[in-house]
Design a protein around this motif. Structure first.
Motif, PDB file in Angstrom:
ATOM      1  N   THR A   1       6.553  -9.713  16.099  1.00 10.61           N
ATOM      2  CA  THR A   1       7.810 -10.286  15.639  1.00 10.61           C
ATOM      3  C   THR A   1       7.642 -10.702  14.185  1.00 10.61           C
ATOM      4  N   ASP A   2       8.694 -11.280  13.632  1.00 11.55           N
ATOM      5  CA  ASP A   2       8.625 -11.776  12.263  1.00 11.55           C
ATOM      6  C   ASP A   2       7.600 -12.897  12.108  1.00 11.55           C
ATOM      7  N   ALA A   3       7.180 -13.469  13.231  1.00 12.76           N
ATOM      8  CA  ALA A   3       6.207 -14.575  13.169  1.00 12.76           C
ATOM      9  C   ALA A   3       4.900 -14.140  12.512  1.00 12.76           C
ATOM     10  N   HIS A   4       4.566 -12.846  12.648  1.00 17.08           N
ATOM     11  CA  HIS A   4       3.332 -12.339  12.053  1.00 17.08           C
ATOM     12  C   HIS A   4       3.507 -11.997  10.579  1.00 17.08           C
ATOM     13  N   LYS A   5       4.742 -11.973  10.127  1.00 17.28           N
ATOM     14  CA  LYS A   5       5.008 -11.581   8.742  1.00 17.28           C
ATOM     15  C   LYS A   5       4.960 -12.794   7.824  1.00 17.28           C
ATOM     16  N   LYS A   6       4.584 -12.532   6.590  1.00 19.31           N
ATOM     17  CA  LYS A   6       4.614 -13.592   5.583  1.00 19.31           C
ATOM     18  C   LYS A   6       4.708 -12.928   4.215  1.00 19.31           C
ATOM     19  N   ASN A   7       4.960 -13.723   3.194  1.00 25.16           N
ATOM     20  CA  ASN A   7       4.970 -13.174   1.845  1.00 25.16           C
ATOM     21  C   ASN A   7       3.537 -12.899   1.424  1.00 25.16           C
ATOM     22  N   ILE A   8       3.274 -11.663   1.092  1.00 22.53           N
ATOM     23  CA  ILE A   8       1.924 -11.236   0.735  1.00 22.53           C
ATOM     24  C   ILE A   8       1.962 -10.605  -0.645  1.00 22.53           C
ATOM     25  N   ASN A   9       1.008 -10.999  -1.491  1.00 22.02           N
ATOM     26  CA  ASN A   9       0.885 -10.330  -2.782  1.00 22.02           C
ATOM     27  C   ASN A   9       0.273  -8.960  -2.513  1.00 22.02           C
ATOM     28  N   ILE A  10       0.997  -7.904  -2.886  1.00 24.37           N
ATOM     29  CA  ILE A  10       0.566  -6.539  -2.567  1.00 24.37           C
ATOM     30  C   ILE A  10      -0.564  -6.041  -3.484  1.00 24.37           C
ATOM     31  N   LEU A  11      -0.722  -6.639  -4.662  1.00 24.49           N
ATOM     32  CA  LEU A  11      -1.726  -6.154  -5.621  1.00 24.49           C
ATOM     33  C   LEU A  11      -3.154  -6.138  -5.057  1.00 24.49           C
ATOM     34  N   PRO A  12      -3.644  -7.244  -4.452  1.00 23.04           N
ATOM     35  CA  PRO A  12      -5.006  -7.185  -3.913  1.00 23.04           C
ATOM     36  C   PRO A  12      -5.170  -6.120  -2.822  1.00 23.04           C
ATOM     37  N   LEU A  13      -4.111  -5.866  -2.042  1.00 15.13           N
ATOM     38  CA  LEU A  13      -4.178  -4.838  -1.004  1.00 15.13           C
ATOM     39  C   LEU A  13      -4.239  -3.450  -1.631  1.00 15.13           C
ATOM     40  N   ILE A  14      -3.489  -3.252  -2.721  1.00 12.07           N
ATOM     41  CA  ILE A  14      -3.538  -1.978  -3.456  1.00 12.07           C
ATOM     42  C   ILE A  14      -4.943  -1.766  -4.020  1.00 12.07           C
ATOM     43  N   GLU A  15      -5.486  -2.819  -4.638  1.00  8.42           N
ATOM     44  CA  GLU A  15      -6.831  -2.715  -5.230  1.00  8.42           C
ATOM     45  C   GLU A  15      -7.880  -2.386  -4.163  1.00  8.42           C
ATOM     46  N   GLN A  16      -7.786  -3.037  -2.997  1.00 11.44           N
ATOM     47  CA  GLN A  16      -8.748  -2.775  -1.912  1.00 11.44           C
ATOM     48  C   GLN A  16      -8.600  -1.349  -1.400  1.00 11.44           C
ATOM     49  N   SER A  17      -7.366  -0.885  -1.277  1.00  7.01           N
ATOM     50  CA  SER A  17      -7.127   0.475  -0.799  1.00  7.01           C
ATOM     51  C   SER A  17      -7.699   1.503  -1.774  1.00  7.01           C
TER      52      SER A  17
END
Length: 173
Positions: free
Chosen positions: A33-49
């Motif tokens: 559900t939306d309970a698992h969602k939150k505002n996430i900065n996408i940049l660190p995820l892009i860098e890790q990917s």
């Protein structure tokens, strides 16, 4: 040491597979559900990917450009974003022989563009269907179908164009 490098790659691949399986199971159950969602900065995820998928560049003359506008927040589940990014960035790295892979965010839309051969016109209509893959693919043809399913489930808009290279846009609206 070469063995440590191989063991690290196996370990990373194992972690990625585990994340993918978890995401697929979550999608299959349709239970988050939306309970698992939150505002996430996408940049660190892009860098890790980029780090995780870097072996696919494999000494090819490719420039990877991440626009400053990627320092942005997306309302999502981090596991979902990781699977999405790994698929899109992995494809761009794998199919581009030379040139550039560009990653940017515009108006809450992630854009991954490459200067690779593009998608074969004979399969471009079905490229997001399961088990459909291009002639240069070494995978099983499930990457973009996972991306499509993920987008449908999260109510994100997937757009794909393939004129000079491939450009995939995911709108998080």
């Amino acid at each position: 040491d070469a063995n440590n490098s191989i063991i690290d790659r196996i370990s990373q691949a194992s972690t990625q597979m585990e994340q993918t399986v978890t995401t697929l199971l979550t999608l299959a159950r349709e239970e988050h559900t939306d309970a698992h969602k939150k505002n996430i900065n996408i940049l660190p995820l892009i860098e890790q990917s980029i780090i995780d998928q870097n072996h696919l560049i494999n000494n090819k003359p490719i420039i990877v450009e991440v626009n400053d506008n990627c320092d942005a927040e997306v309302y999502a589940q981090s596991g979902m974003l990781t699977v999405l990014l790994d698929n899109l960035i992995g494809n761009a790295f794998q199919y581009t022989q030379a040139g550039k892979v560009t990653i940017e965010m515009k108006n809450n839309t992630l854009i991954v563009a490459d200067t690779g051969p593009g998608i074969d016109p004979s399969i471009s209509g079905e490229i997001t269907d399961p088990a459909v893959k291009g002639s240069q693919s070494t995978g099983y043809g499930f990457g973009l179908s996972i991306v499509k399913r993920l987008c449908e489930h999260q109510h994100w808009t997937l757009a794909l164009s393939s004129e000079q290279g491939t450009k995939i846009s995911i709108s998080f609206e």
